[in-house]
Design an enzyme around this catalytic site. Sequence first.
Site, mmCIF file in Angstrom:
data_model
loop_
_atom_site.group_PDB
_atom_site.id
_atom_site.type_symbol
_atom_site.label_atom_id
_atom_site.label_comp_id
_atom_site.label_asym_id
_atom_site.label_seq_id
_atom_site.Cartn_x
_atom_site.Cartn_y
_atom_site.Cartn_z
ATOM 1 N N SER A 187 0.989 -1.191 0.006
ATOM 2 C CA SER A 187 0.018 0.078 -0.003
ATOM 3 C C SER A 187 1.096 1.263 0.185
ATOM 4 O O SER A 187 1.720 1.351 0.683
ATOM 5 C CB SER A 187 -1.069 -0.087 1.122
ATOM 6 N N GLU A 188 0.507 2.327 -0.803
ATOM 7 C CA GLU A 188 1.431 3.207 -1.037
ATOM 8 C C GLU A 188 1.729 4.182 0.050
ATOM 9 O O GLU A 188 2.622 4.985 0.223
ATOM 10 C CB GLU A 188 1.242 3.873 -2.591
#
Length: 508
Positions: A336-337
């Site tokens: 997840s960025e």
Amino acid sequence: MWAKSPVRTANRAGVTVISTGVRGCRALSSSASRAQINKVVPSADVAVAAVRSGATLLSGGFGLCGLPNTLISALLRRPDVRDITAVSNNAGLAQSGLGKLLASGQVTKMIASYVGENKVFEDLYLSGQIELELTPQGTLAERCRAGGAGVPAFYTPAAVGTVIQSGDLPVRFGPDGSVVKTSEPRESRTFDGREYLLERAIKGDVAFVRAHKADALGNCVFRYTARNFNVVMAKAAAVTIVEAEHVVPVGSIAPDDVHLPGIYVTHVVQATEPTEIERKTEAVAESAPALAGPRERIVRRAAREFRNGMYVNLGIGMPMLAPAFVPAGVEVQLQSENGILGLGPYPQPGTADADVINAGKETVTLLPGAAVFGSDESFAMIRAGKVDMSILGAMQVSMYGDLANWMLPGKVKGMGGAMDLVANPEQTRVVVTMEHVDRKGNPKIVAECAFPVTGRRCVSRIITDYGVFDVDGEHGLTLVEIAPGLDVATVLAATGAPVTVAADLAEM
């Protein structure tokens, strides 16, 4: 814009110490005791007292996670401070985070990657009341990291071939909706056969940061995804003010546990406002109805793209649902960025944690063996091609793989991290999941994108409720799977671009 009023005091050795209000106490002699360094101030109001109009304010946080709400509220109590340029991934919501300073008129320019669901932010921008410099999320993190590292500029592959490069991005609108100011075009240069854009570093006058723990020396610890942009913002400012949930004695934080060394911190205050949850999302009971209809068909098919051992980034929306349908025996690591590797499912009811969210600002869990990190490191691994595949939603995809998924006429959400995620298609495979036609029945697979593009020739596969298409940047589209109950003529008629039908066309 920060007032610097030297204050002279004497330490126990009788040595004069000068505190400028910018970098804490600086002894005039090396004999000064470290015990004289105490960066804790009585309140947020004291800490923000010297902020001046015209300042560039860097604010940590992602969505509502890790937001320095205590400091933002203190600045809201100073209506005399105006004309602020605020730098943050986003501006929270209308009455949360920086959204409060937008609503009060104290912020006149934003540098951000995402407008999101902040309707006040969107309306102020589209009506010409504020300027907005939209910046890809990974580029924003790196611009701040560079600013804190003394690097004036750098080259990045993100946003090549987009309005960021050409300088056609509206920065300010007029009251009548006309564009009165556009972004600066980016200089480009080719390295090893690839084109890159030059981006300038960001440095701020003051940074607002939210930490889990901080001591009197300014050493900080962050909790899970609340690290996000907080560390890079702290390092890139002349004055960094940290609000900490726990102000602890010096020595109680182990050296190995320090995420932000005190050298970057000017003041520490006790946080008095809680972190909010933007999207409290919990696991659905097994007896609840499953995802149904065309979306289920798309999501189930997308899950078949996973291969054992892959590192995969999932965009918000339908891609986030794919892990629930991963075939047995296939193990993938979800990235997840906003700073997670090893993303887990939604939490059980009653266990949601405000400091553990995904890129969609939903509450999630962490799997055993997960790792958490800041936004700059997250996009470093994305930019370097360490992520094997990214599954994203889209508004349009062209026959040669151009992607448009961040802006519609009259509406602004922002590109977030999408331009970074598609910037390295040779190493990170880009798969798009979307419904085949829009709400008006118009094709979303087109000969050429009508909306501003996220990336050029970056998509390798499109999965819709009508079928699966392989995309070649030179030769175009090939229909390789067709949905049950549909015939080829129906699929081709609903597609706005030429399509080759595979000789071994399979059922989806």
